[in-house]
Write an enzyme that holds these catalytic residues in place. Sequence first.
Site, PDB file in Angstrom:
ATOM      1  N   ALA A 162       0.845  -1.196   0.000  1.00  0.00           N
ATOM      2  CA  ALA A 162       0.000   0.000   0.000  1.00  0.00           C
ATOM      3  C   ALA A 162       0.881   1.247   0.000  1.00  0.00           C
ATOM      4  O   ALA A 162       1.943   1.286   0.635  1.00  0.00           O
ATOM      5  CB  ALA A 162      -0.909  -0.011   1.223  1.00  0.00           C
ATOM      6  N   GLY A 212      -7.138  -6.998  -0.031  1.00  0.00           N
ATOM      7  CA  GLY A 212      -7.565  -5.610  -0.181  1.00  0.00           C
ATOM      8  C   GLY A 212      -9.048  -5.498  -0.459  1.00  0.00           C
ATOM      9  O   GLY A 212      -9.847  -6.348  -0.050  1.00  0.00           O
ATOM     10  N   SER A 213      -9.396  -4.468  -1.193  1.00  0.00           N
ATOM     11  CA  SER A 213     -10.793  -4.139  -1.440  1.00  0.00           C
ATOM     12  C   SER A 213     -11.375  -4.972  -2.577  1.00  0.00           C
ATOM     13  O   SER A 213     -10.643  -5.552  -3.387  1.00  0.00           O
ATOM     14  CB  SER A 213     -10.919  -2.654  -1.793  1.00  0.00           C
ATOM     15  OG  SER A 213     -10.290  -2.399  -3.048  1.00  0.00           O
ATOM     16  N   GLU A 234      -7.962 -12.283  -0.980  1.00  0.00           N
ATOM     17  CA  GLU A 234      -8.586 -12.133   0.343  1.00  0.00           C
ATOM     18  C   GLU A 234      -9.111 -10.719   0.396  1.00  0.00           C
ATOM     19  O   GLU A 234      -8.337  -9.760   0.494  1.00  0.00           O
ATOM     20  CB  GLU A 234      -7.567 -12.414   1.449  1.00  0.00           C
ATOM     21  CG  GLU A 234      -8.208 -12.609   2.816  1.00  0.00           C
ATOM     22  CD  GLU A 234      -8.246 -11.335   3.626  1.00  0.00           C
ATOM     23  OE1 GLU A 234      -9.338 -10.689   3.657  1.00  0.00           O
ATOM     24  OE2 GLU A 234      -7.233 -10.982   4.236  1.00  0.00           O
ATOM     25  N   LEU A 235     -10.435 -10.584   0.327  1.00  0.00           N
ATOM     26  CA  LEU A 235     -11.040  -9.266   0.184  1.00  0.00           C
ATOM     27  C   LEU A 235     -11.746  -8.862   1.472  1.00  0.00           C
ATOM     28  O   LEU A 235     -11.281  -9.161   2.554  1.00  0.00           O
ATOM     29  CB  LEU A 235     -11.969  -9.267  -1.029  1.00  0.00           C
ATOM     30  CG  LEU A 235     -11.312  -9.791  -2.323  1.00  0.00           C
ATOM     31  CD1 LEU A 235     -12.301  -9.819  -3.477  1.00  0.00           C
ATOM     32  CD2 LEU A 235     -10.076  -8.979  -2.689  1.00  0.00           C
ATOM     33  N   CYS A 268     -10.159  -7.075   8.149  1.00  0.00           N
ATOM     34  CA  CYS A 268     -11.157  -7.827   7.383  1.00  0.00           C
ATOM     35  C   CYS A 268     -11.863  -8.847   8.253  1.00  0.00           C
ATOM     36  O   CYS A 268     -13.051  -9.114   8.078  1.00  0.00           O
ATOM     37  CB  CYS A 268     -10.491  -8.524   6.199  1.00  0.00           C
ATOM     38  SG  CYS A 268      -9.765  -7.406   4.986  1.00  0.00           S
ATOM     39  N   GLU A 365     -19.064  -3.024   4.341  1.00  0.00           N
ATOM     40  CA  GLU A 365     -18.081  -3.300   5.385  1.00  0.00           C
ATOM     41  C   GLU A 365     -17.765  -2.025   6.162  1.00  0.00           C
ATOM     42  O   GLU A 365     -17.497  -0.976   5.570  1.00  0.00           O
ATOM     43  CB  GLU A 365     -16.791  -3.850   4.766  1.00  0.00           C
ATOM     44  CG  GLU A 365     -15.726  -4.190   5.783  1.00  0.00           C
ATOM     45  CD  GLU A 365     -14.474  -4.760   5.151  1.00  0.00           C
ATOM     46  OE1 GLU A 365     -13.711  -5.451   5.854  1.00  0.00           O
ATOM     47  OE2 GLU A 365     -14.246  -4.520   3.939  1.00  0.00           O
TER      48      GLU A 365
END
Length: 461
Positions: A162, A212-213, A234-235, A268, A365
């Site tokens: 990031a 992430g998103s 993996e969102l 998350c 979320e």
Amino acid sequence: MPIATVNPATGETLRTYEAMGEEEIERRLQLAEATFRTYRTTTFEERATLLRRAAELLEADQDEIGRVITTEMGKPVGQARAEAAKCAKAMRWYADRAAGLLADEEPAEPDVKDSGASRALVRYRPLGPVLAVMPWNFPLWQVIRFAAPALMAGNVGLLKHASNVPQTALYLEDLFHRAGFTEGCFQTLLIGSAAVDDVLRDERVRAATLTGSEPAGRAVAATAGEMIKKTVLELGGSDPFVVMPSADVDRAAEVAVTARAQNAGQSCIAAKRFIVHADVYDAFAERFVAGMRALRVGDPMDEDTDVGPLASEQGVTDLAELVEDAVRGGARVLCGGERPAGPGWYYPPTVLAGVDRAMRVHREETFGPVATLYRAADLDEAVLIANDTDFGLSSNVWTRDEADVDRFVRDLEAGGVYVNGMTASHPAFPFGGVKRSGYGRELSGHGIREFCNITTVWHGA
């Protein structure tokens, strides 16, 4: 988004970095490919020695890197040190177990004979350079849980971290280099999100993993699908935390506070929707709200701080808009709910009750310390509420009734069901979700095999 360290506690820009140009990216891709040709031939013992050395260095650095993490993304410094320690543990876990996890597998003898072979086996071979697109919320852990298994399998890594944690990203590259890994085994790419597509399309990159998103996941998946490359995604998550009448309500409420507010709720797998049976709803709500209200919000460098700032100003704005939308729709604010004045990107621990399906906070979320409370009449309604989301990362269930446990394990749409405890990632257990939370698994033997060429070796008679 600029590549820069911006202190979330003050909003001050401390350091900025120039994005790597095409020439430097090309140099690093060449280096990754060349390094893989030789690194893939190293033994598990050689790789394990290097990874154990990296773990030792990380433990020695945990105070220093902890302060860097806190400065870059706002995590309370004690939690940042704990993250570093967890990473060292995971490195050793894979160093100790990778050879066994990836050992040759021999099919059953009757099947070998039936195939006409004199012998046969399944061998796990590395794929090559793997691109990792990683988030800021656990800036060490998210990377290590990819890097440790990938390196032990014989792959090499390319990290696009990031843009708000560049110092952490550069530290990770230096860590592996200091541990003795060849320079091309693990490289950081200081690039913006717009440059990811070109890197992923490069034929030298064999696979990708992203945490992430949803939009980022869709973009990576689309390109990888076009190029026919393996991905693990993996969102987001909107994990349910279900409390049934037989639960230890005091303990459930205590854990619920940590499950929602750890890392300022920016996780998350943080519990976000608290679904409580009507018989114990009032008792749980009273304890949970009191616990959320008691959390100390403040300077993340202060050892006594429980909740630091959110990582970005946009994160605060997005969270406030979700709360405001819920209140306009009739939700009740049981604590928090108002952004404080002053510098820094803070938002108070907040609990909302009376949430319904029309509210954005029900569907989206909440990436911050905002919890939603639901009252369920029975187990069937609890399951319906829990599954009424596009996400399916993990879940938490509090009950002493084994029949309840069996139902929840059977019916909850999630990649994990944690009974009488808080969801937490551990190297021994597979981690990942279903629905819009992504696909594939990290950690455990499942995770290390995701980026392997599973090869059938067949010998004729």
